[in-house]
Design an enzyme around this catalytic site. Structure first.
Site, PDB file in Angstrom:
ATOM      1  N   LEU A  67      -9.304  -3.707  -4.815  1.00  0.00           N
ATOM      2  CA  LEU A  67      -9.773  -4.791  -4.040  1.00  0.00           C
ATOM      3  C   LEU A  67     -10.115  -4.568  -2.624  1.00  0.00           C
ATOM      4  CD1 LEU A  67      -9.882  -8.237  -5.568  1.00  0.00           C
ATOM      5  CD2 LEU A  67     -12.120  -6.652  -5.713  1.00  0.00           C
ATOM      6  N   PRO A  68     -10.986  -4.056  -1.411  1.00  0.00           N
ATOM      7  CA  PRO A  68     -10.667  -3.992  -0.157  1.00  0.00           C
ATOM      8  C   PRO A  68     -10.210  -4.857   0.336  1.00  0.00           C
ATOM      9  CG  PRO A  68     -12.870  -4.354  -0.938  1.00  0.00           C
ATOM     10  CD  PRO A  68     -12.399  -4.593  -1.470  1.00  0.00           C
ATOM     11  N   THR A  96      -4.427  -3.134  -0.099  1.00  0.00           N
ATOM     12  CA  THR A  96      -3.949  -3.355   0.646  1.00  0.00           C
ATOM     13  C   THR A  96      -3.481  -4.654   1.201  1.00  0.00           C
ATOM     14  OG1 THR A  96      -3.279  -1.501   0.397  1.00  0.00           O
ATOM     15  CG2 THR A  96      -3.010  -2.236   2.537  1.00  0.00           C
ATOM     16  N   LYS A 171       5.425  -1.203   2.493  1.00  0.00           N
ATOM     17  CA  LYS A 171       3.563  -0.556   2.541  1.00  0.00           C
ATOM     18  C   LYS A 171       2.854  -0.258   4.080  1.00  0.00           C
ATOM     19  CE  LYS A 171      -0.849   1.012   1.654  1.00  0.00           C
ATOM     20  NZ  LYS A 171      -1.716   2.862   1.597  1.00  0.00           N
ATOM     21  N   LYS A 246      -7.104   0.629   9.525  1.00  0.00           N
ATOM     22  CA  LYS A 246      -6.791  -1.029   8.572  1.00  0.00           C
ATOM     23  C   LYS A 246      -5.865  -0.600   8.392  1.00  0.00           C
ATOM     24  CE  LYS A 246      -6.870  -2.699   4.463  1.00  0.00           C
ATOM     25  NZ  LYS A 246      -7.140  -2.749   2.743  1.00  0.00           N
TER      26      LYS A 246
HETATM   27  P1  NAD Z   1     -13.754   0.420  -2.504  1.00  0.00           P
HETATM   28  O1  NAD Z   1     -14.618   0.008  -1.625  1.00  0.00           O
HETATM   29  O2  NAD Z   1     -14.310   1.927  -2.947  1.00  0.00           O
HETATM   30  O3  NAD Z   1     -13.603  -0.562  -3.552  1.00  0.00           O
HETATM   31  C1  NAD Z   1     -13.510  -1.773  -3.085  1.00  0.00           C
HETATM   32  C2  NAD Z   1     -13.983  -1.943  -4.698  1.00  0.00           C
HETATM   33  O4  NAD Z   1     -14.197  -3.277  -4.799  1.00  0.00           O
HETATM   34  C3  NAD Z   1     -15.536  -2.148  -4.910  1.00  0.00           C
HETATM   35  O5  NAD Z   1     -15.741  -1.401  -5.913  1.00  0.00           O
HETATM   36  C4  NAD Z   1     -16.507  -3.710  -5.049  1.00  0.00           C
HETATM   37  O6  NAD Z   1     -17.745  -3.653  -5.186  1.00  0.00           O
HETATM   38  C5  NAD Z   1     -15.896  -4.379  -5.400  1.00  0.00           C
HETATM   39  N1  NAD Z   1     -15.460  -5.506  -5.229  1.00  0.00           N
HETATM   40  C6  NAD Z   1     -15.726  -6.118  -4.211  1.00  0.00           C
HETATM   41  N2  NAD Z   1     -15.306  -7.556  -4.450  1.00  0.00           N
HETATM   42  C7  NAD Z   1     -15.343  -7.685  -4.793  1.00  0.00           C
HETATM   43  C8  NAD Z   1     -14.753  -8.969  -6.335  1.00  0.00           C
HETATM   44  N3  NAD Z   1     -15.133 -10.018  -5.496  1.00  0.00           N
HETATM   45  N4  NAD Z   1     -15.357  -8.649  -7.243  1.00  0.00           N
HETATM   46  C9  NAD Z   1     -14.754  -7.845  -8.326  1.00  0.00           C
HETATM   47  N5  NAD Z   1     -15.179  -6.305  -6.935  1.00  0.00           N
HETATM   48  C10 NAD Z   1     -15.257  -6.571  -5.702  1.00  0.00           C
HETATM   49  O7  NAD Z   1     -12.826   0.357  -1.944  1.00  0.00           O
HETATM   50  P2  NAD Z   1     -11.279   1.669  -2.577  1.00  0.00           P
HETATM   51  O8  NAD Z   1     -10.755   2.977  -1.287  1.00  0.00           O
HETATM   52  O9  NAD Z   1     -11.169   1.790  -3.869  1.00  0.00           O
HETATM   53  O10 NAD Z   1      -9.982   1.105  -1.827  1.00  0.00           O
HETATM   54  C11 NAD Z   1      -9.327  -0.153  -2.172  1.00  0.00           C
HETATM   55  C12 NAD Z   1      -7.274  -0.919  -1.810  1.00  0.00           C
HETATM   56  O11 NAD Z   1      -7.511   0.457  -1.952  1.00  0.00           O
HETATM   57  C13 NAD Z   1      -8.335  -1.131  -0.658  1.00  0.00           C
HETATM   58  O12 NAD Z   1      -6.933  -2.347  -0.323  1.00  0.00           O
HETATM   59  C14 NAD Z   1      -7.570   0.854   0.358  1.00  0.00           C
HETATM   60  O13 NAD Z   1      -6.989  -0.242   1.585  1.00  0.00           O
HETATM   61  C15 NAD Z   1      -6.309   0.274  -1.369  1.00  0.00           C
HETATM   62  N6  NAD Z   1      -6.077   1.665  -0.789  1.00  0.00           N
HETATM   63  C16 NAD Z   1      -7.247   3.357  -0.615  1.00  0.00           C
HETATM   64  C17 NAD Z   1      -7.157   3.918  -0.855  1.00  0.00           C
HETATM   65  C18 NAD Z   1      -7.817   5.119  -0.615  1.00  0.00           C
HETATM   66  O14 NAD Z   1      -7.310   6.094  -0.306  1.00  0.00           O
HETATM   67  N7  NAD Z   1      -8.718   4.910  -1.287  1.00  0.00           N
HETATM   68  C19 NAD Z   1      -5.453   4.651  -0.758  1.00  0.00           C
HETATM   69  C20 NAD Z   1      -4.073   4.231  -1.005  1.00  0.00           C
HETATM   70  C21 NAD Z   1      -4.533   1.835  -0.651  1.00  0.00           C
END
Ligand code: NAD
EC number: 1.1.1.31
Length: 299
Positions: A67-68, A96, A171, A246
């Site tokens: 999740l975000p 994260t 991390k 972030k």
């Molecule tokens: P994203 O925004 O693409 O996906 C998050 C998903 O969570 C969305 O589909 C949203 O609808 C869903 N969501 C939000 N609140 C919700 C809830 N209460 N119940 C159910 N679903 C819910 O984000 P992402 O890029 O997939 O990143 C996710 C995590 O991974 C973050 O914490 C980010 O910092 C970490 N991360 C991302 C990357 C990257 O390259 N994208 C790399 C390393 C770590």
């Protein structure tokens, strides 16, 4: 019998991770606030979850969240997770989030009878899809062992960093170092070119001398020396500036609560705030063209 997993958060990262659990033979139930994201997971072999709270969680072995931010994970852990989830179900949070929230949620869940680990990842969407992520795990040793088979289905390397919250600590400390080393590498290329060295010559020397780093040899901010680096495709990410910002925000927050002194981390955050204003959709190596264009000041 196949282990049963509930996967929550099917965004850029979660979609690939969920698909890899299915590929590895887990029975996966998938939920996201976005119906399209759930439909995409179903197309890759997961079962749709319509409503999280009322989902029958009595047969679950684990819940994985991606999740975000901390508030979303808290919402799922404290409010939305299935009411019928059996005690002993393993909670794995791969998002994260801030160290304090991770520690509180992990310890709280464990005390309520749900073993919990924080397991943030290193590696972007390509690694999430390919199943080559690196996981940094915080939690009790026996809970780390329970989590391993799930994490190994989604990644290549799995490290135990200590108790609850230590995965997040590893991390953000690592990513603060990455930000500082990238800015330093950009400054060195900027200075060398101003002094008359071309980028390839400086790369050949410094990558074989004491200036060598991952930022230089895997992700070179100057176009040319490392063909796969974002600098060769107009700084399209890669690892986008807002994501670095972030992680730096989480690092500075954790420095405040732990009484740590991180002057370069703080300055790196300031420079990435400037980068977000000018080039918010670009890779975090965009600091080099910003220096070349005179867009960043020394103080
Ligand atoms: P994203 O925004 O693409 O996906 C998050 C998903 O969570 C969305 O589909 C949203 O609808 C869903 N969501 C939000 N609140 C919700 C809830 N209460 N119940 C159910 N679903 C819910 O984000 P992402 O890029 O997939 O990143 C996710 C995590 O991974 C973050 O914490 C980010 O910092 C970490 N991360 C991302 C990357 C990257 O390259 N994208 C790399 C390393 C770590």
């Amino acid at each position: 019998m196949a282990q049963t997993v509930l996967f929550v958060g099917l965004g850029n990262m979660g979609s690939g991770m969920c698909a890899n659990l299915v590929k590895a033979g887990f029975e996966v139930h998938a939920f996201d606030l976005s119906k399209d994201a759930v439909a995409a997971a179903v197309a890759k072999g997961a079962h749709a979850v319509e409503d999280l709270r009322s989902f029958d969680g009595s047969g679950l072995d684990a819940m994985v969240t991606m999740l975000p931010a901390g508030k979303h994970v808290a919402q799922v852990y404290m409010e939305d997770s299935p009411q019928s989830m059996r005690k002993g179900t393993l909670m794995i949070d791969c998002s994260t989030i801030d160290v304090e929230t991770a520690r509180a949620l992990g310890q709280g869940a464990t005390e309520r009878g749900y073993p919990a680990v924080d397991a943030p990842v290193s590696g972007g969407t390509a690694a999430a899809e390919a199943g080559t992520l690196t996981f940094m795990v915080g939690g009790a040793p026996e809970h780390f062992e329970m989590a391993k088979p799930y994490l190994e289905a989604m990644g290549k390397k799995v490290f135990h960093a200590g108790g609850n919250g230590n995965g997040q600590a590893a991390k953000i400390a690592n990513n603060m170092l990455l930000a500082i080393s990238m800015i330093g590498t950009c400054e060195a290329f900027h200075l060398a070119e101003k002094l008359g060295l071309d980028a390839q010559t400086f790369y050949d020397i410094s990558s074989n001398a004491s200036g060598q780093s991952w930022s230089m040899t895997s992700y070179c901010p100057a176009p040319g020396p490392v063909p796969a680096a974002p600098s060769n495709r107009d700084y399209n990410p890669g690892f986008a500036v807002p994501m670095m910002l972030k992680d730096l925000g989480l690092a500075i927050e954790a420095a405040g609560t732990s009484g740590s002194t991180v002057p370069l981390g703080q300055h790196a955050k300031h420079l990435y705030e400037e980068a977000a204003k000018a080039h918010g959709d670009k890779d975090f190596s965009v600091i080099l063209p910003m220096l070349n264009e005179g867009l960043l000041k020394a103080d």
